[in-house]
Design an enzyme around this catalytic site. Structure first.
Site, PDB file in Angstrom:
ATOM      1  N   ASP A 296     -13.436   1.481  34.919  1.00  0.00           N
ATOM      2  CA  ASP A 296     -13.974   0.476  35.846  1.00  0.00           C
ATOM      3  C   ASP A 296     -12.888  -0.527  36.212  1.00  0.00           C
ATOM      4  OD1 ASP A 296     -16.552   1.475  36.031  1.00  0.00           O
ATOM      5  OD2 ASP A 296     -17.506  -0.444  35.617  1.00  0.00           O
TER       6      ASP A 296
ATOM      7  N   LYS B  67      -7.775   2.253  19.275  1.00  0.00           N
ATOM      8  CA  LYS B  67      -7.593   1.058  18.457  1.00  0.00           C
ATOM      9  C   LYS B  67      -7.254   1.522  17.043  1.00  0.00           C
ATOM     10  CE  LYS B  67      -8.910  -2.876  19.032  1.00  0.00           C
ATOM     11  NZ  LYS B  67      -8.100  -4.124  19.122  1.00  0.00           N
TER      12      LYS B  67
ATOM     13  N   TYR C 216     -20.920   7.172  22.189  1.00  0.00           N
ATOM     14  CA  TYR C 216     -22.036   7.495  23.065  1.00  0.00           C
ATOM     15  C   TYR C 216     -23.011   8.479  22.407  1.00  0.00           C
ATOM     16  CZ  TYR C 216     -20.714   5.318  27.522  1.00  0.00           C
ATOM     17  OH  TYR C 216     -20.449   4.430  28.533  1.00  0.00           O
TER      18      TYR C 216
ATOM     19  N   ASP D 242     -14.797   4.338  29.599  1.00  0.00           N
ATOM     20  CA  ASP D 242     -15.808   3.746  30.472  1.00  0.00           C
ATOM     21  C   ASP D 242     -15.309   2.396  30.983  1.00  0.00           C
ATOM     22  OD1 ASP D 242     -18.354   3.512  31.703  1.00  0.00           O
ATOM     23  OD2 ASP D 242     -19.017   2.229  30.057  1.00  0.00           O
TER      24      ASP D 242
ATOM     25  N   ASP E 282      -6.906  -2.548  23.967  1.00  0.00           N
ATOM     26  CA  ASP E 282      -6.971  -3.907  24.521  1.00  0.00           C
ATOM     27  C   ASP E 282      -5.657  -4.258  25.224  1.00  0.00           C
ATOM     28  OD1 ASP E 282      -5.679  -3.885  22.044  1.00  0.00           O
ATOM     29  OD2 ASP E 282      -6.416  -5.857  21.434  1.00  0.00           O
TER      30      ASP E 282
HETATM   31  C1  IPM Z   1     -20.126   5.878  34.002  1.00  0.00           C
HETATM   32  C2  IPM Z   1     -21.397   5.114  33.818  1.00  0.00           C
HETATM   33  C3  IPM Z   1     -22.227   5.839  32.767  1.00  0.00           C
HETATM   34  C4  IPM Z   1     -21.500   5.745  31.452  1.00  0.00           C
HETATM   35  C5  IPM Z   1     -23.692   5.372  32.639  1.00  0.00           C
HETATM   36  C6  IPM Z   1     -24.412   5.408  33.962  1.00  0.00           C
HETATM   37  C7  IPM Z   1     -24.424   6.189  31.610  1.00  0.00           C
HETATM   38  O1  IPM Z   1     -21.127   3.798  33.477  1.00  0.00           O
HETATM   39  O2  IPM Z   1     -20.194   7.064  34.374  1.00  0.00           O
HETATM   40  O3  IPM Z   1     -19.047   5.302  33.800  1.00  0.00           O
HETATM   41  O4  IPM Z   1     -21.612   4.741  30.727  1.00  0.00           O
HETATM   42  O5  IPM Z   1     -20.793   6.703  31.131  1.00  0.00           O
HETATM   43 MG    MG Z   2     -19.071   3.273  33.583  1.00  0.00          MG
END
Ligand code: IPM
Ligand code: MG
Length: 368
Positions: free
Chosen positions: A253, A192, A142, A249, A225
């Site tokens: 999710d 990884k 990032y 990230d 993975d």
């Molecule tokens: C998160 C989001 C952020 C990220 C974006 C909005 C920059 O996806 O907080 O997980 O990628 O970190």
């Molecule tokens: Mg995210």
């Protein structure tokens, strides 16, 4: 609890409407539990861009550095897709994380009993699930340099750099080991190392910190993975997971969706302790700005309300009050209240964002 200050940054999309409900909860704790906060509010993301031409002003950044905790709604929206990368709403959030040095991002994935049927996985796979992903938040691909898009010969090349120093890995590993000790004493580190040198270093440093300081915690390593695969196969094998910024990230999710709704999950981003002993901290829901439903009273305020519960626990040392709030949320769900994102086969009529907030406050009242 002395002079606790909170900066509220509602942001874009559903951010402002879920934050309105959080404010009701904050006021309740002030009125009924004597936890009063100095609350200030400011702009971030597209809202800040519209007002000031930047997704985060220097003044707001300075305020964020001074307060005890920042509470953020969400940033982004299709309206801002056309903007230059440097002023996109997301840059405001990334600047907060980077300049406050919030290196440990705690993302719990917890399955609420009343919602086990909402998961795309079988209820017995997710029922009772309670895991914590600790995502490194201020380094890795990032932020690594070099980065950018340039031209080589007759074509464009896009570049990002995955880069981790030993100290960056060690400090987030320590945060994860500390959390594991307070939970089931089990940590799984994901990278990884089979492909990436940064992954080899990650695995080495986590192992070194473990051997030197946390050998009482059960540590395992997994390729990220395979970790994704195991998270969907049998998530209850995990307690705390520590991983880098990008894998974190993705995996957070995935873990969030295991629980049935992204609209339920909070997060805490923590940095080093300040002079008053409280960690630098920003709390935000895991969900985004959901522009498709913004302004319609459909959004689920629970993730943002639970983010405030995390603030009570991690910034203000009010674990009992945090539990009170979490219990109130569970009670409302057990009563069958559902915002639109939680409607499944049972066909219950949804409640609005405000009705959900009011119901949680009513449960708080009932807890006294
Ligand atoms: C998160 C989001 C952020 C990220 C974006 C909005 C920059 O996806 O907080 O997980 O990628 O970190
Ligand atoms: Mg995210």
């Amino acid at each position: 609890m002395s002079n606790a200050s909170l900066l509220i940054l509602p942001g874009d999309g559903i951010g402002p409407e879920v934050m309105t409900e959080v404010r009701k909860v904050i006021e309740w704790f002030g009125a009924k539990r004597g936890l009063s906060f100095d609350v200030s509010e400011d702009l971030v993301g597209g809202a800040a861009y519209d007002a000031h031409g930047t997704p985060l002003t220097d003044e707001t950044m300075a305020k964020a550095q001074e307060v005890d905790a920042v509470l953020l709604g969400a940033v982004g929206g299709p309206k801002y897709d056309v903007l230059d990368f440097s002023v996109k709403p997301e840059r405001g959030l990334l600047r907060l994380r980077k300049e406050m040095d919030l290196y440990a991002n705690l993302r719990p994935a917890q399955c609420f009993d009343a919602l086990a049927d909402f998961s795309s996985l079988k209820a017995d796979v997710v029922g009772g699930l309670d895991i914590m992903i600790v995502r490194e938040l201020t380094s890795g691909v990032y932020f690594g340099e070099p980065r950018g898009i340039h031209t080589e010969g007759n074509e464009r090349v896009g570049i990002n750099t995955q880069r981790y120093t030993e100290s960056e890995i060690a400090r987030v590993a320590r945060s994860a080991f500390e959390l594991a000790r307070k939970r089931d004493n089990k940590l799984c580190s994901m990278e990884k190392a089979n492909v990436m040198e940064s992954g080899v270093l990650w695995r080495d440093v986590v192992s070194e910190v473990h051997a030197a300081e946390y050998s009482d915690v059960e540590l395992s390593h997994m390729y990220a993975d395979a970790g994704a695969m195991q998270l969907t196969r049998w998530p209850k094998q995990f307690d705390v997971i520590v991983t880098d910024n990008l894998f974190g990230d993705l995996l957070s999710d995935l873990a969030a969706m295991l629980t049935g709704s992204l609209g339920m999950l909070p997060s805490a981003s923590l940095g080093a302790p300040m002079a008053n002993g409280r960690p630098k901290a920003l709390y935000e829901p895991v969900h985004g700005s959901a522009p498709d439903i913004a302004g319609q009273g459909k959004a689920n305020p629970i993730a943002c309300i639970l983010s405030f519960a995390m603030a009570l626990r991690y910034s203000f040392d009010q674990g009992d009050e945090a539990a009170r709030l979490e219990t109130a949320v569970n009670a409302v769900l057990a009563d069958g209240l559902r915002t639109a994102d939680l409607l499944g086969q049972d066909g219950v009529a949804p409640v609005s964002t405000a009705e959900m907030g009011d119901a949680i406050v009513a449960k708080l009242d009932a807890s006294l």
